[in-house]
Design a protein around this motif. Structure first.
Motif, short mmCIF file in Angstrom:
data_model
loop_
_atom_site.label_atom_id
_atom_site.label_comp_id
_atom_site.label_asym_id
_atom_site.label_seq_id
_atom_site.Cartn_x
_atom_site.Cartn_y
_atom_site.Cartn_z
N HIS A 82 0.83 -1.20 0.00
CA HIS A 82 0.00 0.00 0.00
C HIS A 82 0.87 1.25 0.00
CE1 HIS A 82 -2.62 2.95 2.43
NE2 HIS A 82 -2.98 3.03 1.16
N LYS A 83 1.91 1.24 0.80
CA LYS A 83 2.81 2.39 0.88
C LYS A 83 3.47 2.65 -0.48
CE LYS A 83 7.05 3.91 3.23
NZ LYS A 83 6.62 5.29 3.47
N LYS A 84 3.91 1.58 -1.14
CA LYS A 84 4.57 1.73 -2.44
C LYS A 84 3.59 2.29 -3.48
CE LYS A 84 7.18 -0.86 -5.92
NZ LYS A 84 7.74 -2.20 -6.29
N ALA A 85 2.36 1.75 -3.49
CA ALA A 85 1.36 2.20 -4.45
C ALA A 85 0.95 3.65 -4.17
CB ALA A 85 0.13 1.30 -4.38
N PHE A 86 0.88 4.02 -2.90
CA PHE A 86 0.55 5.39 -2.52
C PHE A 86 1.63 6.35 -3.01
CE2 PHE A 86 0.34 9.00 0.44
CZ PHE A 86 -1.00 9.31 0.38
N GLY A 87 2.90 5.92 -2.90
CA GLY A 87 4.01 6.73 -3.39
C GLY A 87 3.94 6.94 -4.89
N GLN A 88 3.53 5.89 -5.62
CA GLN A 88 3.37 6.01 -7.07
C GLN A 88 2.26 7.01 -7.42
OE1 GLN A 88 6.15 4.91 -8.63
NE2 GLN A 88 4.89 3.85 -10.15
N MET A 89 1.20 6.99 -6.62
CA MET A 89 0.11 7.94 -6.85
C MET A 89 0.59 9.37 -6.63
SD MET A 89 -2.32 10.05 -5.27
CE MET A 89 -2.46 9.49 -3.57
N LEU A 90 1.38 9.58 -5.58
CA LEU A 90 1.87 10.92 -5.30
C LEU A 90 2.78 11.42 -6.41
CD1 LEU A 90 2.75 10.77 -1.48
CD2 LEU A 90 0.71 11.73 -2.52
N ARG A 91 3.69 10.57 -6.86
CA ARG A 91 4.68 11.00 -7.84
C ARG A 91 4.13 11.07 -9.26
NH1 ARG A 91 9.90 11.25 -6.05
NH2 ARG A 91 10.35 10.30 -4.03
N GLN A 193 1.56 22.49 -2.67
CA GLN A 193 1.85 22.38 -4.10
C GLN A 193 3.30 21.97 -4.33
OE1 GLN A 193 -0.70 23.49 -6.57
NE2 GLN A 193 -1.98 23.35 -4.73
N ALA A 194 3.51 21.13 -5.34
CA ALA A 194 4.87 20.75 -5.75
C ALA A 194 4.93 20.71 -7.27
CB ALA A 194 5.24 19.37 -5.17
N THR A 195 6.10 20.94 -7.83
CA THR A 195 6.24 20.84 -9.28
C THR A 195 6.40 19.37 -9.68
OG1 THR A 195 8.66 21.03 -9.21
CG2 THR A 195 7.39 23.08 -9.34
N GLN A 196 5.97 19.04 -10.89
CA GLN A 196 6.12 17.67 -11.36
C GLN A 196 7.59 17.30 -11.46
OE1 GLN A 196 3.56 15.29 -11.99
NE2 GLN A 196 5.43 14.08 -11.84
N GLN A 197 8.44 18.29 -11.78
CA GLN A 197 9.88 18.02 -11.88
C GLN A 197 10.43 17.54 -10.54
OE1 GLN A 197 12.16 21.36 -13.26
NE2 GLN A 197 14.07 20.22 -13.37
N SER A 198 10.02 18.19 -9.45
CA SER A 198 10.51 17.75 -8.13
C SER A 198 9.98 16.36 -7.79
CB SER A 198 10.10 18.76 -7.06
OG SER A 198 8.70 18.81 -6.91
N LEU A 199 8.73 16.06 -8.20
CA LEU A 199 8.16 14.74 -7.92
C LEU A 199 8.85 13.65 -8.72
CD1 LEU A 199 4.38 15.72 -7.93
CD2 LEU A 199 5.81 15.26 -5.94
N ASP A 200 9.40 14.00 -9.90
CA ASP A 200 10.11 13.02 -10.73
C ASP A 200 11.50 12.71 -10.19
OD1 ASP A 200 8.00 12.82 -12.46
OD2 ASP A 200 8.75 14.33 -13.86
#
Length: 399
Positions: A82-91, A193-200
Motif C-alpha cells: 500500500h505504501k509503495k502504491a501510494f508513493g506512485q500515486m503521489l509522484r 503544491q509541488a512541481t512535477q519536476q521535483s516529484l520526478d
C-alpha cells in the motif's frame, strides 16, 4: 544688631541662588537616575528576550533528540504494498490497484469524494509531527478513533454507597448522575503544491515533504481551534467553554473556574500562587502553566517576598524551565496581557481536555487546477472536548 531690608534682600538672594543650584543638581540627579533606569530596563528586556530564545533552543534540541531516537514501525506485506502504491500515486498519479491495497492494509474504502487514505506510517508520522508543532497536542490528552464522532460517559456525582451496622438494613442509595460528553468534530484541509519536476526526482522524499507541509498548516489551525474554537465545524476550544468564579464544590459540571487577578491588565506573584492552589492536589502533580511569550517575559520578573525569582531555568537535559516547580507550555494563541484577558491557564491538561483524531488522513492528487504545479488536497477529521472542568483553571486579568 539691627537687621535692615538690605540684609534680608541679600539672604533672599542667596536663598534663591541656593534653590536654583539645588534644582539644577536635583534635576541632573533625576535625569541621571531616569537615564540609568531606562538603560537598565532596556538591558533587562534584552536579557529577558535572550533568555527566552535560549530556553526555546534547549526545548527544540530535546525534541530533535527524541525524534532521532524514535523507532520505526514494522511493515507487513500488505502495508508495504500500500505504501509503495501510494508513493506512485503521489509522484506519477498512477492509481492502479491502490483502492484494493488500501482496503487490505487499513480496512478503509476509497472516499466517495475522491482521494486515498495515507499509509499508516505516514498517518502516524503526521500525528507525531503535529504533536511536535502544536503546544496543545503536547500537553492535552489524545484519542484516536475510527468512526466519525466520539462520545464519553462520565459519573459526575451522586450517592452510590453508605455506612451501615452489621445487622442494619441496607437502604437504597442515590443513583449517580451520568453525563455524556461529545467531541466537537470538524474537517481540516491543506493543499500544498509541488512541481512535477521535483516529484520526478527519485531523491525527493515526497512523503516526508507532504507530512511536513501538512503538519505545519494543520498545527496552526488546530492549535487555535483547540484553545479558542467555537465548536462550529471545528473543535470547541478550552477558552470557549463557560467560566465562573465559584469553586469546584458549587460550580456546574462543564464550567471552568476563572480567578480574577484584581488588577485590570496585570497580575502578581500571589495570583500565580492562588492559581496553583485553586487546583486540587490530585491534579497538581502533572499540572503545567500555559501562556504566550509576552506573558512569560513578565512572569520571569516576578519575585517572592524574600526576593527569589519564581521562574527558574531548566539546566539539565529533559529538565524544562519551571514556574514555582511547574512546567510552562508556551502557546502564542493565548491572549496577550490586557484588561479582562484570560492570559494564563494552569492545570492537568491531559485530564482536562482531549484531542480526538479520526484515523485516516486522505490525499487527493490534483495536477490540473494550478498547472504546472501538482496539488495534494489533504484532509482529516479532528475534534476536541473538555473532559474534566476541575482539571484546568484560568487567570483573568480583571478586578
Amino acid at each position: 544688631m539691627a537687621i535692615d531690608e538690605k540684609d534680608i534682600g541679600e539672604v533672599a538672594k542667596e536663598l534663591k541662588g541656593a534653590f536654583e543650584d539645588f534644582k539644577k543638581s536635583n534635576d541632573k540627579e533625576l535625569e541621571s537616575i531616569k537615564a540609568e533606569k531606562n538603560k537598565l530596563e532596556e538591558k533587562t528586556n534584552q536579557l529577558n528576550e535572550k533568555l527566552g530564545e535560549i530556553d526555546k533552543l534547549k526545548a527544540d534540541l530535546e525534541k530533535e533528540i527524541k525524534e532521532f531516537k524514535r523507532p520505526g514501525g514494522t511493515k507487513g506485506t500488505e502495508v508495504s504494498a500500500h505504501k509503495k502504491a501510494f508513493g506512485q500515486m503521489l509522484r506519477k498519479g498512477i492509481e492502479d490497484g491502490l483502492g484494493d491495497l488500501q482496503q487490505k492494509a487499513i480496512q478503509v474504502a476509497v472516499d466517495g469524494d475522491g482521494g486515498y487514505a495515507a499509509p499508516e506510517d505516514l498517518d502516524t508520522t503526521l500525528l507525531e509531527l503535529l504533536r511536535d508543532e502544536s503546544p496543545m497536542r503536547e500537553v492535552c490528552g489524545s484519542i484516536v478513533i475510527g468512526a466519525s464522532g466520539y462520545k464519553k460517559l462520565v459519573n459526575i456525582g451522586g450517592a452510590g454507597s453508605g455506612w451501615v451496622g452489621e445487622t442494619d438494613a441496607r437502604p437504597a442509595t442515590g443513583t449517580p448522575t451520568i453525563a455524556q460528553l461529545t467531541a466537537f468534530m470538524g474537517e481540516i484541509y491543506s493543499n500544498p503544491q509541488a512541481t512535477q519536476q521535483s516529484l520526478d526526482d527519485i531523491h525527493f522524499d515526497v512523503e516526508g515533504w507532504l507530512a511536513g507541509e501538512v503538519s505545519r498548516e494543520f498545527a496552526e489551525k488546530e492549535g487555535s481551534a483547540f484553545l479558542l474554537g467555537d465548536g462550529v465545524n471545528k473543535p470547541k476550544g478550552i477558552l470557549a467553554y463557560a467560566r465562573a468564579v465559584t469553586a469546584d464544590k458549587t460550580r456546574a459540571f462543564g464550567t471552568l473556574q476563572n480567578l480574577k487577578s484584581g488588577i485590570a491588565g496585570g497580575f502578581t506573584g500571589d495570583n500565580i500562587i492562588d492559581l496553583i492552589y485553586s487546583l486540587k492536589k490530585g491534579y497538581r502533580k502533572n499540572a503545567v502553566f500555559m501562556m504566550n511569550t509576552l506573558s512569560l517575559a513578565k512572569v520571569r520578573k516576578l519575585k517572592d517576598s524574600e526576593g527569589n525569582y519564581l521562574w527558574q531555568p531548566g539546566l539539565q537535559l529533559d529538565q524544562p524551565s519551571t514556574l514555582l516547580a511547574h512546567g510552562i507550555a508556551e502557546n502564542e494563541d493565548m491572549p496577550d496581557v490586557a484588561a479582562d484577558a484570560n492570559a494564563i491557564m494552569f492545570g492537568d491538561f491531559k485530564r482536562g481536555y482531549a484531542i480526538v483524531d479520526r484515523f485516516g488522513t486522505r490525499v487527493l492528487r490534483d495536477p490540473y487546477t494550478n498547472k504546472p504545479n501538482v496539488g495534494f488536497y489533504t484532509t482529516k477529521r479532528v475534534g476536541g472536548m473538555l473532559l474534566d472542568s476541575n482539571a484546568i483553571k484560568v487567570l483573568t486579568l480583571s478586578l
